[in-house]
Design a protein around this motif. Structure first.
Motif, mmCIF file in Angstrom:
data_model
loop_
_atom_site.group_PDB
_atom_site.id
_atom_site.type_symbol
_atom_site.label_atom_id
_atom_site.label_comp_id
_atom_site.label_asym_id
_atom_site.label_seq_id
_atom_site.Cartn_x
_atom_site.Cartn_y
_atom_site.Cartn_z
ATOM 1 N N VAL A 68 5.688 -49.100 -3.218
ATOM 2 C CA VAL A 68 4.347 -49.431 -2.729
ATOM 3 C C VAL A 68 3.728 -50.506 -3.621
ATOM 4 N N ILE A 69 3.009 -51.451 -3.028
ATOM 5 C CA ILE A 69 2.301 -52.479 -3.787
ATOM 6 C C ILE A 69 0.963 -51.924 -4.249
ATOM 7 N N ALA A 70 0.714 -51.966 -5.545
ATOM 8 C CA ALA A 70 -0.558 -51.477 -6.097
ATOM 9 C C ALA A 70 -1.669 -52.485 -5.829
ATOM 10 N N GLY A 71 -2.883 -51.981 -5.758
ATOM 11 C CA GLY A 71 -4.023 -52.842 -5.489
ATOM 12 C C GLY A 71 -4.279 -53.870 -6.577
ATOM 13 N N SER A 72 -3.878 -53.544 -7.795
ATOM 14 C CA SER A 72 -4.111 -54.444 -8.932
ATOM 15 C C SER A 72 -2.929 -55.366 -9.214
#
Length: 348
Positions: A68-72
């Motif tokens: 998953v791609i993190a928001g940061s």
């Protein structure tokens, strides 16, 4: 209007992940039951949420993704993991033809970077732009771009974005010749940068395109309802958008305080409740959720990370309509029209 397309959804993006994405898909499916979805994410988590929406089950295929791609996360880091992440694989589904549009509520920078790398830009478009529908006092919403994908823009960019914004407006707002204006510090022809003046000169002479260029617009006039497409660079556009959102929250909070300040004001609230409910509906960002990356060889829609199920459903409807009415082809047709008239915007 034809059959509904298949939408690839990054189920892991946003503030609440699969819960709101599945609930939004269920809401959209309830309105149009021929919609179907490819859900990318942790299969166990997605399945648990899907079990809560029995009528949606036959319309969903789950594709397991561990990553998953993190928001940061920085876009440069995210690109390296495009092939393993729920976001990257949703975009890849559009490229391969498994889906006709992709939707994510995740990291905006990563989504743009991955989309541009995977789908590439339409020939004749130098940079994709982020566009969204905003509420107005007029009969319809307006399209505004760029809202943050590009902090700077040259003359060609502004002309290309005007063409793309007009094509989007013709589909989303059912307008034959959308009114297009460039955001500026004044409405006079002598105001603004050379880039703005040059773009205005080109658009003013492009009467063969499916748009009506109406010159410049100032920030305080955007919501009046006198324009259908507002074009600007991503730096100014993002500031204008965030300022409008903040002002809407400010007005809502002021009204809330005013109506709870005394017994008399509470009685006044009850009397004026129909009007305040209408205002609340008009200012609710979920009713306008679903920004679009224009200029790519495929449809990619960005949902706000904090959107609720109504907001996600709205973003899905945006994605489905743009895919169904072939926005990409319409932009290509307009760009071919520019090239045939030998405008500077088409020069390489």
């Amino acid at each position: 209007m034809g059959s509904a397309p298949r939408i690839a959804i990054d189920a892991m993006g946003g503030d609440t992940g699969p819960a709101v994405m599945l609930a939004g898909a269920a809401c959209a499916h309830a309105r149009r039951d021929d919609l179907c979805f490819l859900m990318f994410g942790d299969k166990a988590l997605v399945r648990a949420e899907l079990d809560k929406h029995k009528r949606l089950k036959d319309a969903v295929e789950i594709v397991h993704c561990d990553d998953v791609i993190a928001g940061s996360e920085k876009p440069s880091q995210a690109i390296r993991r495009a092939k393993t992440t729920s976001m990257g694989r949703a975009i890849a589904a559009v490229k391969s033809g498994q889906a006709q549009a992709a939707l994510s509520a995740g990291n905006t920078g990563a989504l743009m970077a991955m989309s541009k790398l995977s789908l590439r830009t339409i020939p004749g478009i130098d940079r994709p732009a982020l566009a969204a529908l905003l509420p107005t006092l007029g009969e319809n919403d307006l399209v505004m771009l760029d809202l943050g994908a590009n902090t700077e823009a040259d003359t060609q960019n502004l002309v290309q974005w005007a063409v793309m914004g007009a094509a989007y407006s013709r589909i989303a707002l059912d307008l034959e010749r959308p009114r297009v204006q460039l955001l500026n510090i004044g409405t006079e022809e002598l105001k603004g940068t050379d880039t703005l003046k040059e773009a205005a000169a080109i658009l003013r002479d492009a009467d063969y395109l499916g748009l009506r260029f109406d010159g410049f617009i100032e920030g305080d006039k955007i919501s009046r309802g006198d324009v259908d497409v507002v074009v600007t660079d991503g730096f100014s556009g993002n500031i204008a958008l965030k300022t409008a959102e903040g002002t809407a929250r400010f007005v809502a909070d002021l009204l809330r305080r005013a109506f709870t300040s005394s017994v008399r004001s509470k009685i006044g609230f009850l009397i004026s409740r129909p009007a305040t409910e209408l205002l609340k509906h008009h200012l609710d960002p979920n009713n306008h959720n679903g920004a679009v990356f224009l200029g790519l060889n495929g449809i990619v829609v960005k949902s706000h990370g904090s959107a609720n199920e109504k907001g996600v459903a709205n973003a899905i409807r945006v994605a489905a309509r743009l895919a169904r009415e072939d926005l990409t082809r319409k932009i290509k047709d307009d760009l071919d029209n520019i090239a045939s008239h030998r405008l500077p915007a088409a020069a390489q």
